[in-house]
Design a protein around this motif. Structure first.
Motif, PDB file in Angstrom:
ATOM      1  N   GLN A 129       7.387   9.962   3.081  1.00 47.94           N
ATOM      2  CA  GLN A 129       6.117   9.241   3.222  1.00 47.94           C
ATOM      3  C   GLN A 129       5.289   9.906   4.311  1.00 47.94           C
ATOM      4  N   ARG A 144       0.827  -1.206   0.000  1.00 45.02           N
ATOM      5  CA  ARG A 144       0.000   0.000   0.000  1.00 45.02           C
ATOM      6  C   ARG A 144       0.864   1.260   0.000  1.00 45.02           C
ATOM      7  N   ALA A 145       1.869   1.267   0.860  1.00 46.97           N
ATOM      8  CA  ALA A 145       2.722   2.448   0.964  1.00 46.97           C
ATOM      9  C   ALA A 145       3.529   2.675  -0.315  1.00 46.97           C
ATOM     10  N   GLU A 169       2.653   1.946  -3.278  1.00 49.85           N
ATOM     11  CA  GLU A 169       1.746   2.501  -4.275  1.00 49.85           C
ATOM     12  C   GLU A 169       1.430   3.972  -3.993  1.00 49.85           C
ATOM     13  N   ASN A 170       1.333   4.325  -2.744  1.00 43.26           N
ATOM     14  CA  ASN A 170       0.949   5.687  -2.367  1.00 43.26           C
ATOM     15  C   ASN A 170       2.079   6.692  -2.520  1.00 43.26           C
ATOM     16  N   PHE A 171       3.293   6.273  -2.163  1.00 41.20           N
ATOM     17  CA  PHE A 171       4.397   7.234  -2.083  1.00 41.20           C
ATOM     18  C   PHE A 171       5.448   6.949  -3.152  1.00 41.20           C
ATOM     19  N   GLN A 172       5.307   7.634  -4.261  1.00 40.28           N
ATOM     20  CA  GLN A 172       6.290   7.601  -5.347  1.00 40.28           C
ATOM     21  C   GLN A 172       6.751   9.049  -5.542  1.00 40.28           C
ATOM     22  N   SER A 208       4.884   3.502   7.627  1.00 43.53           N
ATOM     23  CA  SER A 208       5.094   2.580   6.502  1.00 43.53           C
ATOM     24  C   SER A 208       6.425   1.856   6.623  1.00 43.53           C
TER      25      SER A 208
END
Length: 466
Positions: free
Chosen positions: A101, A32-33, A35-38, A107
């Motif tokens: 993040q 999940r992390a 995917e969220n933090f790029q 995360s």
């Protein structure tokens, strides 16, 4: 051609189910992390000191929970074995998250919990994802919160990294001192406000730079000591909720034992220690000071080596590469320029860290990830810059001694040396005449009967004495 089928496993969280490759050690929370933090090109896996610190904490926590009767011996042993694997460098490629993040580092803590849980399951002879037997949160994260694990990991990692930086700075300081000794009799004119001032030696100039660097080191050492006051055991906000009696004390004891750092201590007020991130801005300030001193030295070296004709030309920096694609033979002070840029980046990180420290609210500062990223980068580039500066610049510097001697003998600045004997008015007249005519102050002082040649030499030597 037959396609190879990648085996998958399914994990679930409060949001739903996620499929992931069966062979990875991270789990649903990490996915999940990721995917969220790029957000940046900086990943947790680039900082082995942080991963090692997280593993050491999980080791200490498992041992402490076992000792207080909260964790089964078999599960504790599996966690400890897995944590040891990670601490010595295994599975670092499983820490896939961006350093920037949301969530105060949750995360990254989840990532560590999942990797260690799945590695622990392997030690138990079980499959990854068999969390009924060994759970990332119920077992690996027992008695912990991101809010005490993450800052503790940052402090342990930063303590180790600053040790490396201090070693690099020691090398730079020694290089400066060696040059101070080499040039201890090389006479030159000192300058203030970019104007000729009074005589000194080139060795004194290098020695002064070494002292400046040592003072900056002292400040860094003080902050480094303070990094070992930890809030582990405070859990969410410092009250120790969900931690078993005796856990905090045992966990701190195990951290001392595992790391060999006997001065690790538990913060006297865990609520304050959880909310307050001042230590990180203190460290950032100490790093900035180191960077600024290095940059000041680089600036001075660029100026003193400028020219070589048409500039100061007092020293020569070692030629490291061609300086121009259009001007043949040009060589630039590239090492010193790179040091300058490192200092600018450290100062930039300091600004971001200061803003993040100020932005914390109530019982937690959620912006520790950006502090971590900035501090880790600052320490890394300062360490590299100090070593580069010493090896590729300082040790190869040579002096143009005759040029500097000529400047001293022809300088109106010598009037200052003569002033205590001939008086301020007469010295001023000597300086003005020397500037107008180009005559040497030494010659004018002797010609006008103000001083003998022996007195001139004696006064100059006295001025150079330290």
């Amino acid at each position: 051609m037959t396609e190879v089928q990648t085996q998958i496993r399914t994990e679930s969280d409060l949001i739903g189910a996620v499929e992931l490759p069966a062979d990875v050690y991270y789990g649903v929370n990490t996915v999940r992390a990721a995917e969220n933090f790029q957000l940046s090109s900086t990943r947790v896996e680039q900082f082995p000191e942080l991963i090692e610190a997280l593993a050491i904490i999980k080791h200490a926590a498992a041992a402490a929970n076992r000792d207080v009767g909260a964790l089964d011996e078999t599960i504790a042993s599996a966690i400890i074995a897995a944590a040891k694997d990670v601490a010595v460098g295994q599975l670092h490629d499983q820490f896939i998250l961006d350093m920037i993040q949301g969530g105060a580092g949750t995360s990254t803590n989840m990532n560590a919990n999942e990797v260690i849980a799945n590695r622990g399951l392997e030690h138990m002879g079980l499959a990854k994802g068999d969390y009924d037997a060994l759970h990332p949160l119920n077992h690996v994260n027992m008695g912990q919160s991101t809010n005490d694990v993450y800052p503790t990991a940052l402090k342990l990692a930063l303590h180790k990294m600053t040790g490396t930086l201090l070693e690099s700075l020691e090398g730079l300081k020694n290089a400066l001192r060696a040059k101070a000794k080499e040039f201890h009799t090389t006479v030159k004119m000192g300058r203030t406000q970019m104007q000729i001032a009074v005589p000194m030696t080139l060795g004194q100039e290098f020695a002064a730079w070494a002292v400046m660097l040592e003072r900056a080191e002292t400040g860094l050492k003080r902050v480094r000591f303070d990094l070992l006051e930890l809030n582990l055991g405070g859990t969410a906000i410092g009250t120790g909720i969900n931690a078993n009696p005796g856990y905090r004390e045992r966990a701190i004891e195990y951290l001392r034992e595992i790391t060999g750092l006997t001065n690790i201590s538990s913060a006297p007020d865990l609520i304050a220690a959880t909310a307050d991130t001042q230590i990180f801005v203190d460290l950032s300030g100490a790093l900035k000071r180191v960077g600024l001193i290095m940059s000041k030295i680089a600036n001075d070296l660029r100026l003193l080596s400028s020219g070589p004709s048409g500039g100061f030309g007092e020293i020569n920096l070692p030629a490291r590469q061609a300086g121009s694609s259009i001007m043949p033979g040009k060589v630039n002070p590239v090492i010193a320029e790179a040091v300058n840029q490192v200092a600018y980046q450290v100062a930039g990180h300091d600004a971001a860290i200061s803003m993040a420290v100020e932005a914390g609210q109530l019982e937690l500062n959620p912006f520790e990830p950006i502090m971590a990223r900035g501090l880790f980068d600052s320490i890394g580039i300062l360490s590299n810059a100090a070593t580069m500066f010493a090896d590729k610049c300082i040790v190869g510097i040579t002096a143009n001694e005759q040029l500097m001697r000529d400047v001293v003998e022809g300088s109106a600045g010598l009037a200052t040396v003569f002033s205590p004997v001939v008086g301020y008015k007469a010295a001023t007249a000597l300086a003005v005449e020397a500037t107008k005519t180009g005559a040497k102050v030494t010659d004018l002082a002797v010609e006008k009967g103000l001083l003998t040649s022996a007195q001139v030499e004696e006064l100059i030597n006295e001025a150079l004495a330290v």
